[in-house]
Design an enzyme around this catalytic site. Sequence first.
Site: not given
Length: 250
Positions: A9, A11, A94, A96, A166, A172, A213
């Site tokens: 991904n 991003k 996702h 985010e 996730e 991250g 991560s």
Amino acid sequence: MRTPFIAGNWKMNKTAAESAAFVAEVKAGLDAITGVDVAFCAPAINIPAVAEAVAGSKIGVGAQNMYFAESGAFTGECAPNMLTPYCQYVILGHSERRAYFGETDEGVNKKAKAALAHGLTPIICVGETLEQNEAGETNAFVSGQVKAALDGIPAAQIADLVIAYEPIWAIGTGKSATAEDADQIIGTAVRDTVAALYDADTAAKLRIQYGGSVKPHNIAAYMAMDNIDGALVGGASLQPSFIELVQNAI
Ligand code: PGA
């Protein structure tokens, strides 16, 4: 029976030119690794360049979002049939997007149905916040996200989608869930939920990724777990060492 699947991904990273150059750099190395599906999920505007760059290789292409309508007055969105000439996959829900762009469980469900109707494999993301994790709410919350995302999707289509677990606190941050914890949550909150909604056979066909991560040095531990079939990889998919990560996954 479940082919491992590692999806990068990207991003909001890399220009079209940088994406094409990166694919040129890693393509042969990734192509040489058999027994694993690999894809890069790029920002919408770079998808055609990535599709062109991966041509002739086994590397798949994915989008990072999609709208569920066929066309119309939805400024800034991409419809399923705009993605299908280039993509096999689309990341949906996702964290985010849920946190910064108002993505809801209901929207994720509509998008998943639209993706499946167009032959795209949705990678549906679920996962709890640090607060929920610390309050012991992880299983109930993630199970609820899975139920909402799959509402009305028939059993026959479960093998055509992917769920990525996730934990938000691991994305991250360099702070990954232990392989054992990830396997336990994926087993109970995701696979057992799918078994309860459908049946054990259907649940056994579902591919479930861990994300948060994941790096070349820790992927093998996740892949050794019974319930983990792959990974959704952010930061580590932007580097040439992604080849090593995929190699270590099998
Ligand atoms: P990360 O991101 O690997 O950089 O933690 C994972 C993701 O958000 O999909």
